[in-house]
Design a protein around this motif. Sequence first.
Motif: not given
Length: 251
Positions: A190-191, A217, A235-238
């Motif tokens: 999921t990272d 990561s 990354t999953s957070r953009g």
Amino acid sequence: MTGGQAGRLRHAEHVMGTVVSFDVPACAGQELGPAVRWLHWVDRIFSPYRPDSDVSLLAAAEVTVDGCAPEVAEVISACTAVRLCSGGYFTAAPGGAFDPSGYVKGWAVERAAAILSAAGSAHHLVNGGGDVQCAGDRGSGQPWRIGIADPLRAGSLALVVAGRDFAVATSGVAERGRHIVNPHTGQPATDLASVTVVGAGLTLTDAYATAAFAMGSGARDWVESLDGYEAFAITSRGADWQTSGFAAYLT
């Protein structure tokens, strides 16, 4: 379907559960046949979705490795080497069942490109579902340009990479969601939303992209440690990152 601009021939083949497309000089068009037949042979031997494939029979313990095509033992050995190199983040047994698909597609596409090279083509591209092996350049000294999909914005490109005699592979959520499992946890990784790896040959470039996505990561430092490979990730957070030599491939 086969066609293309003057001097070039383009062909798309539905095989191995995806579309493999070719961009070759028109003079090398007669060599598409052997390359396409190779891909269908790989599908017949290695597809986990065909109950009569060597891989399926081996997974069901209906045959031993000695009863399979010799290439099966070659692939098993290669998968073991990538597993060790990646600290176990690459596996030929996702979910516990033998399935070397994470290695086979890149291996098959790279060999298809090598068939064209052996026949005398110096400038061609083979694209297996978005993972690409490039030989030479596009002609007239122009590099091949490969668009990398943005996994968080459907229909958009994150960037374009360019080069000659290189391979590009992306693992991520854009097409199939979170389908890559972290073998150490047994859960989907999921990272990252995507990671693109570039290198000389698609076999390892594709396998390393799969391992890097599972690694999350820790992937940046790992790819930095590999000789001849670079990476770009979202990354999953953009957020995004790239290894120190990746800028050489940016247009």
